[in-house]
Design a protein around this motif. Structure first.
Motif, short mmCIF file in Angstrom:
data_model
loop_
_atom_site.label_atom_id
_atom_site.label_comp_id
_atom_site.label_asym_id
_atom_site.label_seq_id
_atom_site.Cartn_x
_atom_site.Cartn_y
_atom_site.Cartn_z
N PHE B 109 0.82 -0.87 0.21
CA PHE B 109 -0.11 0.39 -0.08
C PHE B 109 0.77 1.64 0.21
O PHE B 109 1.81 1.20 0.80
N ALA B 110 0.21 2.34 -0.08
CA ALA B 110 0.79 3.34 -0.36
C ALA B 110 -0.33 4.91 0.34
O ALA B 110 -1.68 4.42 -0.46
N ILE B 111 0.50 5.75 0.98
CA ILE B 111 -0.89 6.80 1.19
C ILE B 111 0.11 8.44 0.47
O ILE B 111 1.75 8.06 0.76
N ALA B 131 4.99 7.80 -10.05
CA ALA B 131 6.26 7.13 -8.78
C ALA B 131 5.70 6.18 -7.74
O ALA B 131 5.82 5.21 -7.50
N ILE B 132 4.40 6.80 -6.91
CA ILE B 132 3.76 5.82 -6.22
C ILE B 132 2.77 4.97 -6.63
O ILE B 132 3.31 3.00 -5.99
N LEU B 133 2.45 4.40 -7.43
CA LEU B 133 1.67 3.73 -7.70
C LEU B 133 2.87 2.48 -8.56
O LEU B 133 2.89 1.59 -8.45
N GLU B 134 3.92 2.85 -9.12
CA GLU B 134 5.29 2.24 -9.70
C GLU B 134 5.83 1.30 -8.28
O GLU B 134 6.00 -0.20 -8.59
N CYS B 135 5.51 2.00 -7.51
CA CYS B 135 6.25 1.27 -6.28
C CYS B 135 4.91 0.42 -5.70
O CYS B 135 5.47 -1.00 -4.84
N LEU B 136 3.79 0.04 -5.81
CA LEU B 136 3.00 -1.12 -5.59
C LEU B 136 2.81 -2.14 -6.28
O LEU B 136 3.31 -2.80 -7.28
N LYS B 137 2.70 -3.62 -5.76
CA LYS B 137 2.25 -4.39 -6.31
C LYS B 137 1.00 -4.73 -7.07
O LYS B 137 0.76 -3.59 -6.49
N ASP B 138 0.98 -5.71 -7.52
CA ASP B 138 -0.41 -5.75 -8.48
C ASP B 138 -1.32 -5.40 -7.14
O ASP B 138 -2.21 -4.30 -8.57
N GLU B 139 -1.14 -5.80 -6.47
CA GLU B 139 -3.21 -6.33 -5.99
C GLU B 139 -2.58 -4.66 -4.97
O GLU B 139 -3.89 -4.63 -4.04
N GLY B 140 -1.70 -3.80 -4.65
CA GLY B 140 -1.47 -3.38 -4.14
C GLY B 140 -2.43 -2.05 -4.02
O GLY B 140 -2.57 -1.72 -5.35
N LYS B 141 -2.66 -1.10 -3.73
CA LYS B 141 -4.01 0.08 -3.16
C LYS B 141 -2.71 1.18 -2.53
O LYS B 141 -2.11 1.31 -1.71
#
Lengths: 127, 233
Positions: B109-111, B131-141
């Motif tokens: 996740f990220a906020i 840049a934030i989305l790039e750090c997420l796993k496939d199912e990450g939000k």
């Protein structure tokens, strides 16, 4: 900065990210301190399933800790082994890099750690 | 756009965002302790042991919400990071949102709360979301929050039709002890903001290659929960 944190950090230079040499960053001239912290076994057990064990093994060796087992303990093993849980807690959560540098194995850039805080702002020529 | 022809956006932000936060850090932090409901709910919904990012963590007030996950907060202001780093069991580092030192596709996740509205061009705001989305796993939000243009009932009173790029004053009270004159006084700092219109955050997310899971409005702010667009096989 916790040893655990290093498992989730790489070089801030965009061109380095695709290189396997940029992870993990290599601690250099580090002064370690220990901050006492309460054990949270649910957190630690579940975080371990997300830790890159090979990278952690490298980090631990570079910081001068005894060699870690070849594979991470499973949640079941950890549930029955309080000593191992405590040791991993000490290494991952309590051991802090207070002063030193983190070096990228790809570009060689050194990130400073001062008073426990790592600074990843890049100089202009690397942005 | 508030940035002028002569100044590069990163220099503009350095002067009108980063330097201001560095100076107001301690006073700013003392006024920022209450977690916003949507953010609190998002943080409390996470599985124990989840590992995530708080991009632009400021004083780390959201690091206090859930102690069963591991969060790496980052901020440009080292004075704010010093405060944020005191929130256990988490971590805080000094980093730029557009050059995050994290592996791609690695986080649950990220906020990023009240951060990307400080970037001074649409391209840089979209780049921040990417840049934030790039750090997420496939199912990450990721949960992203920005200040809304439409806030006619707020103290500021802006609404549709108001200027979207503006300098917002921060008035810092200086007590007798810290004042050079020995008298209590105040000093005003100005921070650059881009106020988001309805739908604009969603557009940034789409342009960054993400998809919106849920979005809405909460007390003068637009928010969106997003993830990386899944490539259909």
């Amino acid at each position: 900065m916790k040893v655990l944190t290093l498992n989730f950090l790489t070089c801030a230079v965009k061109a380095c990210k695709s290189s396997s040499d940029s992870f993990p960053l290599h601690p250099k001239d580090c002064e370690l301190v220990s901050d006492e912290l309460e054990v949270n076994s649910a957190l630690l057990t579940n975080v371990l399933t997300r830790v890159d064990w090979k990278a952690l093994t490298t980090t631990a060796a570079e910081l001068g800790f005894p060699t870690l087992p070849a594979t991470p303990p499973t949640p079941e093993e950890l549930a029955g082994d309080e000593k191992m849980l405590k040791e991993l807690h000490t290494l991952l959560m309590e051991t802090q890099i207070n002063e030193g540098k983190l070096v990228c194995g790809h570009c060689g850039h050194e990130y400073a750690v001062k008073e426990g805080i790592a600074n990843f702002l890049l100089p202009n020529h690397l942005v | 756009m508030a940035s002028t022809e002569e100044i590069a956006p990163e220099k503009y932000e350095e002067q009108h965002v980063h330097e201001v936060y560095e100076q107001i850090a301690s006073h700013f932090s003392s006024t920022r302790y209450k977690a916003w409901p949507i953010v609190k709910q998002f943080m409390q919904s996470l599985t124990p042991g989840s590992v995530g990012l708080d991009v632009g963590c400021g004083n780390g007030k959201y690091l206090a919400v859930n102690h069963d996950v591991f969060i790496i907060g980052s901020d440009r202001s080292s004075n704010l990071v010093k405060i944020a780093s005191q929130h256990q069991p988490h971590a805080a580092i000094v980093a730029d949102t557009l050059a995050l030192p994290h592996q791609a596709a690695s986080f649950d996740f990220a906020i990023s709360i009240a951060v990307i509205h400080h970037l001074s061009t649409p391209e840089r705001r979209t780049e921040a979301v990417a840049a934030i989305l790039e750090c997420l796993k496939d199912e990450g939000k990721a949960l992203i929050y920005v200040w809304a243009l439409e806030q006619k009932d707020s103290r500021r009173g802006w609404d549709e039709g108001s200027e979207q790029d503006l300098m917002v004053p921060w008035v810092m009270k200086i007590g007798k002890k810290n004042s050079p004159s020995g008298e209590a006084t105040e000093k005003t700092f100005h921070r650059y903001y881009h106020l988001y219109r309805s739908g604009e955050l969603e557009s940034n997310i789409a342009a960054a290659g993400g998809e919106v899971v849920e979005s809405g409005y909460e007390k003068d702010n637009w928010w969106a929960i997003c993830k990386r667009k899944q490539i259909e096989s």
